[in-house]
Design a protein around this motif. Structure first.
Motif, short mmCIF file in Angstrom:
data_model
loop_
_atom_site.label_atom_id
_atom_site.label_comp_id
_atom_site.label_asym_id
_atom_site.label_seq_id
_atom_site.Cartn_x
_atom_site.Cartn_y
_atom_site.Cartn_z
N THR A 76 0.81 -1.23 0.00
CA THR A 76 0.00 0.00 0.00
C THR A 76 0.84 1.27 0.00
O THR A 76 0.31 2.36 -0.23
CB THR A 76 -0.94 0.02 1.21
N CYS B 160 -10.61 5.45 0.00
CA CYS B 160 -9.58 4.54 0.50
C CYS B 160 -9.11 4.92 1.91
O CYS B 160 -8.55 4.09 2.63
CB CYS B 160 -8.39 4.50 -0.46
N VAL C 297 -7.71 -0.98 2.81
CA VAL C 297 -7.23 -2.30 2.44
C VAL C 297 -7.20 -2.37 0.92
O VAL C 297 -7.78 -1.52 0.24
CB VAL C 297 -8.14 -3.43 2.99
N PHE D 177 -8.41 -4.19 -2.26
CA PHE D 177 -9.44 -5.12 -2.75
C PHE D 177 -8.96 -5.76 -4.05
O PHE D 177 -8.36 -5.09 -4.90
CB PHE D 177 -10.76 -4.39 -2.96
N THR D 178 -9.22 -7.05 -4.19
CA THR D 178 -8.72 -7.77 -5.35
C THR D 178 -9.82 -8.42 -6.18
O THR D 178 -9.61 -8.73 -7.35
CB THR D 178 -7.72 -8.86 -4.93
N ASP E 134 -10.58 -8.67 -0.03
CA ASP E 134 -9.29 -8.01 -0.04
C ASP E 134 -8.17 -9.00 -0.31
O ASP E 134 -8.39 -10.21 -0.46
CB ASP E 134 -9.06 -7.21 1.25
N GLN E 135 -6.95 -8.50 -0.41
CA GLN E 135 -5.82 -9.34 -0.80
C GLN E 135 -5.46 -10.39 0.24
O GLN E 135 -4.70 -11.33 -0.06
CB GLN E 135 -4.61 -8.48 -1.12
#
Length: 430
Positions: A9, A23, A28, A30-31, A40-41
């Motif tokens: 990040t 954000c 976090v 997000f994927t 999230d990742q």
């Protein structure tokens, strides 16, 4: 499908502008996303009560829209076409005509303005001035219409307006329904200003109004008030512009937020969920007699987003071919209203439930308390934000397609956060 990736990040802090906003509340990475769930990742799932600020009314990655888009791309369909004729555009226009315009007795032309809502608002304001030969446009307290300079001039929020760093002109600000309290008749006040030749108000080119003020605190205008605004616009030769960018496309129960009001807008701005899948897509609907543009007199490079035409067409056919979806929305809206009323009665006596349909929230009295509630929600797996002049309204914008069980779980998280953060208020009252 889960996208496997690990993101540091620090790159956002190092390179992204300080203008970034959401954000900061949800820090976090997000994927992946599906319907009302964001992941999230680290694999943690969150229930999404923000839905792209109502840009994802049909949820994330609707499977039918996704499949149609993949097929279109795989077949080398035109992605960018300026305003040239394409098969994707024709399919959208024909579907929109058959499923939305004709059933509602509307003969409005469709103007593709550019990728975002503010582009549609700019076009509406520009056209109103061109058609009427007047300059002033009436906008309302707590209104939000966009961030480009013309639309920003019609926006009320001082924090947004301050970013312009230049005078914002051409707008006469009028009080929205309830702006001075329930006892004040703002419609009568507006009529007095328009009718009094010594009021100092120039004859307006248009009146632009949100039937539900999304960013302004979920203030919902009544049928009587909206009919009065429409009557005043017609009486004084002003065009009526309905900003349905956030409140439209099912968010308040029907495709247009004014369908139950029996009014006939001259123009309607649409964006956000129009594409069905979060793709940039905005339009201005305008009555045929107002379509006085010369070729290329108003344009935009990205007004021909064919990928958005594809997904929007699927959305219209899937959700608006009959009244099944509207009935489901009514059930969910009633459920949401009951749950919010229970939260208010248990933890926030005297608080106000705001909004309409699936565009609802609860005014908790202060921005600080609302922020704490939303932060606790995020810690417990719910993404939800605030609105209002002081960010005092906790705002529920769940995808309209959210399963009822998941909807209930998300509201449970919200209720727990309200209970936790108002416990001191109850103790003090006792």
């Amino acid at each position: 499908m889960t996208i496997e990736t690990t993101v540091d990040t620090a790159v956002f802090e190092r390179r992204e502008s300080e203008a970034r906003s959401y954000c900061r509340s949800f820090p976090v990475v997000f994927t992946s996303a599906e319907n009302a769930t964001l992941t999230d990742q680290n694999g943690r799932e969150y229930i999404d009560f923000l839905a792209g600020c109502s840009s994802l009314n049909y949820g994330h990655n609707d499977p039918d829209m996704k499949a149609a888009l993949i097929d279109y791309i795989s077949g080398d369909g035109v992605a960018h076409g300026l305003d040239m004729f394409t098969s994707a555009k024709a399919d959208f226009l024909e579907t929109f005509e058959e499923l939305i315009l004709k059933p509602r007795g509307m003969d409005h032309k469709v103007m593709f303005t550019g990728p975002t809502g503010t582009n549609a608002v700019e076009a509406a304001m520009k056209l109103a001035r061109k058609v009427t030969g007047r300059n002033t446009i009436i906008a309302f307290t707590n209104g939000f219409h966009g961030m480009t300079l013309g639309a920003l001039s019609a926006t009320g929020n001082s924090g947004k307006r301050d970013g312009a760093s230049t005078p914002l002109t051409g707008i006469a600000r009028m009080p929205y329904e309830g702006a001075f309290g329930a006892a004040a008749d703002t419609l009568a006040q507006i009529e007095m200003m328009l009718s009094n030749p010594s009021s100092g108000l120039d004859a307006p080119a248009a009146i632009i109004v949100e039937p539900v003020q999304g960013e302004g605190g979920l203030n919902a205008a009544s049928k009587k008030w909206m009919q009065g605004i429409a009557r005043l616009a017609k009486k004084h030769g002003a065009l009526l512009i309905i900003d349905d960018i956030q409140a439209g496309i099912g968010r308040t129960g029907r495709f247009f937020s004014t369908e139950e009001f029996g009014i006939d807008p001259d123009m309607i701005t649409l964006a956000k969920s129009l594409s069905g899948m979060g793709l940039p897509f905005a339009t201005l609907l305008l009555k045929p007699e107002l379509d006085v543009w010369q070729p290329a007199e108003h344009n935009g490079t990205f007004r021909g987003n064919n990928h958005a035409f594809v997904t929007a067409t699927v959305a219209l056919k899937k959700f608006w071919a009959d009244d099944t979806f509207v009935k489901q929305l009514g059930d969910k809206a009633a459920f949401l209203e009951r749950r919010l009323e229970l939260m208010r009665d248990k933890f926030l006596s005297g608080a106000t439930i705001k909004g309409r349909g699936m565009m609802r929230g609860i005014d908790v009295g202060s921005g600080e308390l609302a922020a704490e509630i939303c932060a606790d929600c995020f810690d417990n797996g719910l993404i939800i934000e605030t609105s209002g002049a002081h960010d005092e309204v906790v705002k529920v914008l769940a995808p309209l397609t959210i399963p009822m069980e998941q909807f209930s779980v998300g509201l449970d998280i919200l209720e727990s956060a309200i209970a936790e953060n108002t416990s001191f208020l109850r103790i003090a009252a006792e």
